[in-house]
Write an enzyme that holds these catalytic residues in place. Structure first.
Site, mmCIF file in Angstrom:
data_model
loop_
_atom_site.group_PDB
_atom_site.id
_atom_site.type_symbol
_atom_site.label_atom_id
_atom_site.label_comp_id
_atom_site.label_asym_id
_atom_site.label_seq_id
_atom_site.Cartn_x
_atom_site.Cartn_y
_atom_site.Cartn_z
ATOM 1 N N ASP A 1 42.800 -72.143 91.432
ATOM 2 C CA ASP A 1 43.788 -71.678 92.405
ATOM 3 C C ASP A 1 44.822 -72.766 92.650
ATOM 4 O OD1 ASP A 1 41.800 -73.261 93.740
ATOM 5 O OD2 ASP A 1 42.475 -72.476 95.673
ATOM 6 N N GLU B 1 39.704 -73.833 96.205
ATOM 7 C CA GLU B 1 39.811 -75.242 96.599
ATOM 8 C C GLU B 1 40.979 -75.478 97.540
ATOM 9 O OE1 GLU B 1 40.680 -79.517 96.624
ATOM 10 O OE2 GLU B 1 42.016 -77.885 95.987
#
Length: 475
Positions: free
Chosen positions: A100, A170
């Site tokens: 991400d 994250e």
């Protein structure tokens, strides 16, 4: 042990350099394809893109030679897991990364579209740099490990077992990773964890990150009147939430830029003069630092250098602030509400949940009459320090020596990877942080980029870590 050494060919350097040269364009094309997908975990509008990226990573791991690759569902975005177990008696390396990325805002400051990657030559990157959101953080650095794995399996040079755990949350605090790790301790069992989500001092000054700061991230809301008011009719007679919020935030630092929250420094680790002297040996030019940022002076806590302020000292920063009318033209209004997002970077021994509580209590206590204050904690994580005498660190150091021709410098980072301390708590293994990015790569900022040289250097260096880690365990 003799079988292990047979897996370590003396011509590893020649082999991998030839492989990288032969497949360089494909390595770049594959990374660019992944960078085109806007996998923004913070914005639910991009959910389909985040999920699509997980599928692409799964396919990439399979092509790289991993077995038992799967997309593991969580309450949020999935974790991609893959493994290659060649001999259960051999050590296991667990590779962690994330697919991400941060939101690209503000878009108008990008010189090229954030999800339309381009390679451009720069002064620091004469061989070109890939400009795109996620280029360095962390798609580019994560994908180095996938390509290093491809090389080792394709050439029968994988000396030990490897597991991959690539997550999609994250950038929003790894919300569901802790549950996954706790529920899969046996599956994730390893001898060392390897992460490339950090940087190095310079292209000619390799370094290994040995410390990370923790994080506490909160959002605050100040409410005044029950509706927006005419600033002429009500100005000066009722508390203006925006005025109040800015005063409250300003009070969080004193004249020496020391954080004023009671108890905030109680558990801060104070490094000795000897340790600070060692840190000061790292190459650093204050003038170059200021020039790169186009500032005429640095700023921070009194009594500490720039490199100390951004690594071994805790901080408190406003990451966003809003309220009232911000559109074109004028609107004379006293807003009913004002908001701010605030992050606190923490040093080892500071517990992020304790700091969040201290902040909440203090911020509510300093609110004047006439307004109501709400503090909404978002996420956080603990700081981490890794020893430099472990087998993992020594293996990483030797790997850099092979490809850079010099010993890397241990360096503490100002950034946070909250899950690192979680890994040690749950999996009982140390983490080695082998980053290949540069401070100038503009992660989290417009025009993020990752040098082509750095990307390929990571692919070249990582197999050496596997070699030395396996060998050192048997000597």
């Amino acid at each position: 042990a003799s079988d292990v050494y047979k897996r370590q060919p003396n011509n590893l350097m020649q082999n991998i350099n030839s492989y990288i040269k032969e497949h360089k364009q494909r390595f770049l094309d594959e990374l660019i394809a992944i960078l085109k997908i806007p996998s923004i975990s913070a914005d639910s509008a991009y959910k389909a893109d985040v999920l699509e990226t997980a599928k692409v990573i799964k396919l990439s791991l399979e092509k790289a030679g991993c077995e038992h690759v799967e997309i593991c569902e969580t309450d949020g975005y999935p974790i991609v897991y893959g493994e290659k177990i060649i001999d259960k008696s051999l050590p296991t390396v667990l590779v962690y990364g994330h697919y991400d990325v941060q939101p690209p805002d503000p878009l108008d400051l990008w010189l090229s579209p954030p999800f339309d990657p381009v390679i451009k030559n720069t002064e620091l990157h004469p061989d070109g740099a890939i400009f795109a959101r996620g280029a360095c953080d962390d798609k580019g650095q994560m994908y180095m490990h996938v390509k290093a794995m491809e090389y080792m399996t394709a050439n029968n040079e994988l000396p030990c077992n490897v597991k991959f755990m690539i997550e999609g949350e994250e950038e929003v605090g790894s919300v569901n990773l802790s549950k996954f790790v706790a529920a899969n301790r046996e599956k994730l069992e390893n001898d060392v964890i390897l992460i490339s989500d950090t940087g190095m001092i310079a292209k000619d000054v390799p370094s290994i990150t040995t410390g990370l700061r923790g994080l506490s991230y909160v959002e605050v809301e100040v409410t005044g009147p029950n509706r927006d008011l005419h600033s002429g009719l009500y100005g000066g007679a009722v508390a203006n939430p925006i005025n109040v919020l800015t005063k409250m935030i300003a009070s969080l630092h004193d004249e020496n830029n020391h954080i004023t929250i009671p108890g905030f420094y109680d558990k801060v680790e104070n490094l000795s003069d000897a340790e600070r002297s060692e840190m000061a040996k790292a190459p650093f030019s204050l003038e170059n630092y200021k020039d790169a940022l186009d500032i005429d002076a640095v700023y921070g806590e009194e009594g500490y250098t720039t490199n100390e302020r951004n690594s071994i000292r805790p901080t408190l920063d406003v990451n966003g602030i809003w309220g009232g009318y911000t559109g074109e033209g004028a609107k004379t209004v006293i807003a009913s509400k004002a908001y701010a997002k605030i992050s606190m970077r923490l040093v080892p021994n500071q517990d992020w949940e304790e700091i969040t509580t201290l902040f909440k209590t203090h911020f509510e206590n300093i609110a004047p009459k006439g307004v109501k204050v709400k503090v909404n904690p978002h996420h956080g994580g603990q700081g981490y320090v890794t020893p430099i005498d472990s087998i993992g660190y020594r293996a990483a150091s030797k790997a850099y020596e092979e490809t850079f021709g010099k010993t890397p410098i241990p360096q503490r980072s100002g950034g946070s990877i909250p899950i690192v301390s979680l890994f040690e708590e749950e999996l009982k293994s140390k983490t080695i942080l082998m980053g290949f990015g540069l401070d100038s790569d503009a992660i989290h900022s417009p025009n993020e980029h990752f040098g082509v040289w750095n990307y390929l250097k990571g692919i070249e260096t990582i197999p050496w870590f596997y070699k030395y880690f396996t060998c050192l365990l048997y000597t």
